[in-house]
Write a protein that holds these residues in place. Structure first.
Motif, mmCIF file in Angstrom:
data_model
loop_
_atom_site.group_PDB
_atom_site.id
_atom_site.type_symbol
_atom_site.label_atom_id
_atom_site.label_comp_id
_atom_site.label_asym_id
_atom_site.label_seq_id
_atom_site.Cartn_x
_atom_site.Cartn_y
_atom_site.Cartn_z
ATOM 1 N N ALA A 5 -9.088 5.847 6.391
ATOM 2 C CA ALA A 5 -8.944 5.169 7.775
ATOM 3 C C ALA A 5 -8.908 6.364 8.814
ATOM 4 C CB ALA A 5 -8.005 4.341 8.096
ATOM 5 N N GLN A 20 -5.379 5.498 1.507
ATOM 6 C CA GLN A 20 -4.416 4.610 0.730
ATOM 7 C C GLN A 20 -4.852 3.842 -0.522
ATOM 8 O OE1 GLN A 20 -1.334 2.951 3.581
ATOM 9 N NE2 GLN A 20 -3.036 3.273 5.124
ATOM 10 N N GLY A 74 -10.882 -7.750 9.642
ATOM 11 C CA GLY A 74 -11.760 -7.049 8.620
ATOM 12 C C GLY A 74 -12.956 -7.972 8.642
ATOM 13 N N SER A 127 -2.197 -11.119 4.305
ATOM 14 C CA SER A 127 -3.516 -11.111 4.486
ATOM 15 C C SER A 127 -3.730 -12.604 4.236
ATOM 16 C CB SER A 127 -4.166 -10.390 3.302
ATOM 17 O OG SER A 127 -5.627 -10.561 3.649
ATOM 18 N N GLU A 166 -8.357 2.596 0.572
ATOM 19 C CA GLU A 166 -8.859 2.400 2.107
ATOM 20 C C GLU A 166 -8.676 3.851 2.863
ATOM 21 O OE1 GLU A 166 -6.871 -0.593 4.659
ATOM 22 O OE2 GLU A 166 -6.240 1.262 5.634
ATOM 23 N N GLY A 209 -7.451 -1.759 -4.546
ATOM 24 C CA GLY A 209 -8.294 -1.216 -3.578
ATOM 25 C C GLY A 209 -7.987 0.085 -3.261
ATOM 26 N N ASN A 253 -4.762 -6.163 11.544
ATOM 27 C CA ASN A 253 -6.444 -5.656 11.422
ATOM 28 C C ASN A 253 -6.991 -7.093 11.280
ATOM 29 O OD1 ASN A 253 -5.317 -2.840 10.909
ATOM 30 N ND2 ASN A 253 -4.650 -3.698 8.924
ATOM 31 N N LYS A 269 -12.762 -2.353 8.957
ATOM 32 C CA LYS A 269 -11.633 -3.172 9.382
ATOM 33 C C LYS A 269 -11.182 -2.230 10.865
ATOM 34 C CE LYS A 269 -8.462 -2.912 6.662
ATOM 35 N NZ LYS A 269 -7.077 -3.271 5.941
ATOM 36 N N ALA A 299 -10.974 1.391 9.805
ATOM 37 C CA ALA A 299 -10.785 1.702 8.392
ATOM 38 C C ALA A 299 -12.035 1.315 7.511
ATOM 39 C CB ALA A 299 -9.563 1.199 7.756
ATOM 40 N N LEU A 300 -12.032 1.561 6.435
ATOM 41 C CA LEU A 300 -13.250 1.181 5.248
ATOM 42 C C LEU A 300 -12.451 0.765 4.091
ATOM 43 C CD1 LEU A 300 -16.167 0.356 5.089
ATOM 44 C CD2 LEU A 300 -16.385 2.366 3.908
ATOM 45 N N ASN A 301 -12.630 -0.303 3.601
ATOM 46 C CA ASN A 301 -11.841 -1.239 2.366
ATOM 47 C C ASN A 301 -12.759 -1.244 1.162
ATOM 48 O OD1 ASN A 301 -9.307 -1.137 3.612
ATOM 49 N ND2 ASN A 301 -8.971 -3.222 2.915
ATOM 50 N N SER A 350 0.821 -1.341 0.120
ATOM 51 C CA SER A 350 0.014 -0.103 -0.044
ATOM 52 C C SER A 350 0.967 1.208 -0.069
ATOM 53 C CB SER A 350 -0.868 -0.012 1.256
ATOM 54 O OG SER A 350 -0.260 0.014 2.187
#
Length: 382
Positions: free
Chosen positions: A353, A377, A279, A231, A351, A349, A277, A293, A335-337, A206
């Motif tokens: 946060a 990000q 999620g 991940s 993100e 993607g 994190n 997340k 955060a939101l992805n 990222s």
């Protein structure tokens, strides 16, 4: 449509016969699995000894119980190549049925860490031949021998199929795609491939920016951030990430740090956050994933202050170590992805946060630093 409606509304008295047929099919599959298990124990020594008469008998038994499949065709082709028999028709039939794609999938899954679980959940897809079974290794060995032996004069078609059987996939597809277009996967195959890819873990890279959201003259202003995270797979509703994020403090002011009862005026070049994190997927249609997340990281902001300590070890020899004096705290992230699927397990993607970073938890920090930040990000998962 009329035929479909007819079957949907069949009289109830026909249901017992359907139930019997379903049980018969299930029993047949179980018989197939048992027969293949017994046959594999005999196939390995037969192929090792080049006992092709016995080998054909065993393959016939498998085919009578399970039908023709990639494995039986592969065995017949390797037998024909070793015996120097005409194999053109067998190879053409193998390729026309896209068995090369089935074998490619097998080679790919065989190197997965969880290959045993993958096989147990998809036995029929692998023709009841376990991944990394000795028969696969033996076929690879025979195929490599064919490719490297000067006594075998293979045709171009035979050489290509031997490359495939030897697991030289790049060389096989480079030659194969030069002579015919790659087959397009069906919608069902694409969906299955995507589900399989979701089981796999990935790495996230990222880059973006972090900026303060409170304070009239914050010490840390807008700065570049980069990250590297591991991940877990995306097949379950909950996934996990862990790794390191770095904020490059190029847009900041100096601050005071207490070191041995003396105030040092310092400037930070970077902040390092180590943690992870959790999620939860709110939306997933295989093309897009939306997931909030929550994260917790151990945060270190460097000050440039360090010292060398000298001491004697247990053997009486003088040694030294470097001690760093940095600002230590914890970073909490919400955060939101939004992720967009590209291919396989690859996603791109964005993100957004919020970060709460209470720097003044560190008693040696004399300057007050505001704790509320936001970040945006762009990331790539592969």
């Amino acid at each position: 449509m009329a035929k479909i409606l007819t079957f949907l509304f069949l009289p109830l008295f026909l249901f017992p016969s359907i139930y019997v047929q379903a049980n018969t099919k299930k029993a047949s599959l179980q018989d197939c699995e048992k027969i293949v298990a017994v046959a594999l124990d005999k196939l390995v020594p037969a192929l090792q000894k080049n006992d092709y008469q016995n080998l054909e008998s065993i393959l016939g038994t498998i085919q009578s119980a399970c039908g023709e499949n990639e494995f039986t065709q592969r065995m017949r082709i390797i037998q024909a190549l070793i015996e120097r028999k005409t194999s053109g028709a067998l190879i053409a039939d193998y390729l026309s049925k896209n068995y090369h794609e089935v074998l490619t999938m097998r080679w790919d899954y065989a190197v997965e860490k969880e290959y045993r679980r993958i096989y147990e959940e998809n036995k029929a897809e692998f023709n009841y031949v376990p991944l990394n079974h000795p028969i696969d290794s033996l076929i690879k060995l025979k195929a490599n021998a064919l490719l490297n032996s000067p006594s075998f004069n293979l045709t171009e078609q035979e050489e290509d199929i031997a490359l495939l059987f030897a697991d030289h996939l790049d060389e096989f597809y480079q030659s194969f795609e030069n002579v015919q277009p790659a087959p397009q996967p069906t919608a069902t195959e694409k969906a299955r491939s995507q589900q399989d890819a979701k089981h796999r873990s990935g790495v996230i890279v990222s880059a973006g920016a972090e900026f303060p959201i409170t304070g009239s003259d914050p010490l840390f202003k807008t700065n570049t951030t980069v990250g590297l995270l591991y991940s877990s797979g995306l097949s379950s509703p909950v996934f996990f990430e862990g790794g390191i994020k770095i904020r490059i403090n190029s847009n900041d002011r100096s601050f005071d740090y207490l070191l041995y009862d003396e105030a040092e005026h310092v400037n930070s070049s970077a902040s390092f956050s180590i943690g992870g994190n959790v999620g939860v997927k709110l939306f997933d249609n295989d093309k897009f994933i939306i997931a909030p997340k929550v994260g917790l990281y151990y945060d270190i902001t460097n000050t440039g202050l360090s010292e060398v300590n000298y001491f004697d070890d247990e053997y009486g020899e003088s040694t030294s170590s470097v001690q760093y004096h940095n600002v230590h705290t914890m970073r909490t992230t919400l955060a939101l992805n939004l992720m967009r699927h590209i291919i396989g397990k690859k996603y791109i993607g964005i993100e957004a946060a919020y970060h709460y970073i209470p720097y003044n938890w560190d008693n040696n920090l004399l300057t007050s630093i505001q704790p509320n930040y936001a970040s945006l990000q762009l990331f790539f998962r592969f």
